[in-house]
Design an enzyme around this catalytic site. Structure first.
Site, mmCIF file in Angstrom:
data_model
loop_
_atom_site.group_PDB
_atom_site.id
_atom_site.type_symbol
_atom_site.label_atom_id
_atom_site.label_comp_id
_atom_site.label_asym_id
_atom_site.label_seq_id
_atom_site.Cartn_x
_atom_site.Cartn_y
_atom_site.Cartn_z
ATOM 1 N N LYS A 110 0.465 -11.018 -7.644
ATOM 2 C CA LYS A 110 0.562 -12.127 -6.677
ATOM 3 C C LYS A 110 0.873 -13.395 -7.457
ATOM 4 C CE LYS A 110 -1.855 -10.222 -2.891
ATOM 5 N NZ LYS A 110 -0.785 -9.955 -1.902
ATOM 6 N N ARG A 146 -11.979 -10.164 20.184
ATOM 7 C CA ARG A 146 -13.190 -10.883 20.582
ATOM 8 C C ARG A 146 -12.918 -12.310 21.024
ATOM 9 N NH1 ARG A 146 -17.738 -10.055 16.153
ATOM 10 N NH2 ARG A 146 -15.863 -10.179 14.934
ATOM 11 N N LYS A 194 -4.580 1.360 5.276
ATOM 12 C CA LYS A 194 -5.260 1.375 3.993
ATOM 13 C C LYS A 194 -6.206 0.176 3.929
ATOM 14 C CE LYS A 194 -2.984 -1.493 0.787
ATOM 15 N NZ LYS A 194 -2.876 -2.727 1.490
ATOM 16 N N HIS A 211 2.669 1.291 4.959
ATOM 17 C CA HIS A 211 3.884 0.713 5.558
ATOM 18 C C HIS A 211 5.087 0.796 4.624
ATOM 19 C CE1 HIS A 211 2.890 -3.061 3.400
ATOM 20 N NE2 HIS A 211 4.137 -3.400 3.589
ATOM 21 N N HIS A 215 0.793 1.783 -2.187
ATOM 22 C CA HIS A 215 2.256 1.651 -2.095
ATOM 23 C C HIS A 215 2.993 2.114 -3.357
ATOM 24 C CE1 HIS A 215 1.056 -0.511 1.364
ATOM 25 N NE2 HIS A 215 0.856 -1.680 0.795
HETATM 26 C C1 BG6 Z 1 -0.108 -5.045 1.706
HETATM 27 C C2 BG6 Z 1 -1.046 -5.698 0.737
HETATM 28 O O1 BG6 Z 1 -0.459 -3.721 1.916
HETATM 29 O O2 BG6 Z 1 1.204 -5.120 1.178
HETATM 30 C C3 BG6 Z 1 -0.653 -7.144 0.513
HETATM 31 O O3 BG6 Z 1 -2.360 -5.618 1.238
HETATM 32 C C4 BG6 Z 1 0.791 -7.227 0.066
HETATM 33 O O4 BG6 Z 1 -1.495 -7.764 -0.431
HETATM 34 C C5 BG6 Z 1 1.677 -6.441 0.993
HETATM 35 O O5 BG6 Z 1 1.172 -8.589 0.088
HETATM 36 C C6 BG6 Z 1 3.078 -6.351 0.442
HETATM 37 O O6 BG6 Z 1 3.907 -5.764 1.401
HETATM 38 P P1 BG6 Z 1 5.428 -6.178 1.478
HETATM 39 O O7 BG6 Z 1 5.980 -5.281 2.535
HETATM 40 O O8 BG6 Z 1 5.462 -7.623 1.849
HETATM 41 O O9 BG6 Z 1 5.985 -5.944 0.121
#
Ligand code: BG6
Length: 490
Positions: free
Chosen positions: A341, A46, A149, A179, A241
């Site tokens: 976190k 946008r 997700k 991912h 994950h």
């Molecule tokens: C994401 C989460 O899917 O994965 C994030 O929404 C998180 O909060 C991230 O920081 C972590 O991914 P990676 O690959 O950096 O470990």
């Protein structure tokens, strides 16, 4: 190694996901010669009025994100494949324009992947609109939709979303991405387990004491306050994950690496997880939230002071869970999942703790009382396998110490591809093995649902932990024995 030409349509081109992950991944694929010369990318958003404005910001972004710095020659080639369309995807007109643009034969191949780099609440509407202008019909080429997700927000909303999607798409057209499954070190778990004979005889309740699956990151929630506050660590990391990692570690050998075979074995693991009793959540789950503190040299604010977070928020930024898999291989072996976190450091790994030898002959000079053998599978940032063993310490008679057999995942001159690179190519290849089936997603919701319900209310069981620490001490109570403890780093 190069795939067939296709079109990527990215909705949400100015969002964090597209800027931080998808476009760098496409650039890297282009740099490595892995994108067909005919492949085109149409991004939509946008904010930017036209392609030039979007491209100049994208160039600046990529300069900061791509490996080894931006190469002008690659960028020129990359930019030539990219087009941009401004528009509001809540307007029906937008889809007519999109349809016209793609049909205009401006060199957009008919095989098309639509990537929803959007807020989850927009998925269903966009897909319905794509169908309305016949963009999901596959007469001329394949049409695939990639969904990030969270797939829903709980068990019930996931079912509603699935119902909406299945009105417009066949299951084979839906690519639910996680991912973590694109990470080379995660896929290596399968290779390590099923490409060797050494480990598999040990991979069970006879020798394994417990397994930890850990993800810690020093970052806070950044600009994601509004979405994160409605989500929390359990939904954000564990439902997706970490439970996926658990399936890789725990599953039986699939009949092949094909999507159906892998999905079936992963689903069996998820279905074997013992339900967490609603009246004993505290025995199985611990929640925490970061307070102000120091991460490295930096003073950082408390979660409740972050932008767009409620001042009395009880959203968890730390979650730890104990799960049991009720099958022959794993009966009696706890799986401990932990994520947070604003922790001390970045560390994602699987830590497998083996049992103690049945007799203790030797005088141990190491401090840990929990085990002589650990196998650590470092996912990031240390990508490695480490096997910790007890050996004799030189000098004193039969005194022992710990040593480690270390294997780096890559050689010094090798790079590890980013998770999204391989997954994007899998979409083009039509390989769904590293994408999630709906059954897996819904089963994962089922597992965490009782905890979600309990944590939807504030409570004294929400433990504040100082930013820059390893999370609340309360998480220690998930262990069955005083000799067990969390592994933090490799
Ligand atoms: C994401 C989460 O899917 O994965 C994030 O929404 C998180 O909060 C991230 O920081 C972590 O991914 P990676 O690959 O950096 O470990």
């Amino acid at each position: 190694n190069m795939t067939e030409p296709c079109t990527f349509v990215i909705f949400g081109a100015t969002g964090d996901l597209a800027r931080g992950k998808l476009l760098p991944a496409l650039y890297h694929l282009d740099a490595a010669g892995r994108l067909h010369p005919g492949t085109r990318i149409l991004t939509t958003g946008r904010r930017h009025p036209d392609r030039d404005a979007w491209l100049s910001e994208t160039r600046a972004d990529l300069s900061g994100t791509v490996r080894g710095g931006l190469q002008q020659e690659v960028f020129t080639r990359f930019a030539d494949r990219v087009d941009y369309m401004q528009g509001d995807l809540r307007q029906a007109d937008f889809y007519k324009q999109l349809q016209a643009r793609l049909a205009d034969r401006q060199g957009f191949p008919a095989d098309t992947a639509f990537y929803m780099a959007l807020g989850a609440s927009d998925y269903a509407g966009v897909i319905e609109n794509l169908d309305r202008v016949a963009l999901l019909e596959e007469q001329l080429g394949w049409r695939r939709v990639v969904i990030e997700k969270p797939f829903g927000n709980d068990l019930q909303s996931a079912a509603i979303l699935q119902q909406k999607l299945s009105n417009h798409l066949r299951e084979e057209q839906i690519y639910r991405i996680d991912h973590y499954l694109g990470k080379e070190t995660v896929r290596n778990i399968l290779v390590f387990r099923f490409g060797n004979v050494l480990m598999e005889p040990l991979w069970n309740r006879d020798t394994i004491d417990h397994i930890q699956i850990i993800h810690a990151e020093p970052q806070g929630i950044g600009k994601r306050g509004a979405t994160y506050d409605a989500s929390g660590a359990l939904r954000d990391m564990i439902q997706s994950h970490l439970l996926q990692l658990l399936t890789f570690v725990a599953m039986e050998s699939p009949v092949s690496m094909a999507a159906e075979a892998l999905h079936a074995e992963k689903l069996k693991v998820l279905k074997s997880i013992r339900p967490i009793p609603a009246d004993r959540i505290g025995d199985y789950a611990v929640r925490g939230q970061y307070d102000a503190g120091k991460v490295g040299p930096d003073d950082v604010i408390a979660y409740r002071d972050e932008g767009r977070v409620a001042a009395d928020s009880h959203t968890e930024t730390f979650a730890a869970l104990k799960l049991h898999i009720d099958n022959w291989r794993w009966a009696g072996v706890p799986f401990l999942l932990r994520t947070g976190k604003r922790m001390t450091a970045k560390q994602a790994m699987v830590a497998i703790c083996f049992k103690q030898p049945p007799q203790q002959f030797f005088r141990s000079s190491h401090i840990r009382c929990d085990a002589s053998n650990w196998l650590l599978i470092g996912i990031q940032p240390n990508e490695c396998l480490r096997l910790e063993m007890t050996v004799k310490a030189p000098g004193e008679a039969l005194a022992t110490r710990q040593t480690a057999l270390d294997a780096a995942f890559r050689k010094a001159d090798e790079t590890v591809n980013d998770a999204y690179e391989e997954l994007l190519l899998d979409i083009v290849r039509g390989d769904r093995s590293l994408f999630l089936s709906y059954e897996e997603v819904t089963q994962a919701w089922q597992i965490i649902d009782p905890v979600l319900k309990a944590w939807s209310k504030p409570g004294e069981d929400l433990h504040l932990y100082p930013a820059g620490s390893w999370g609340p001490r309360a998480a220690d109570r998930l262990f069955d024995s005083a000799c067990q403890s969390w592994r933090h780093t490799l």
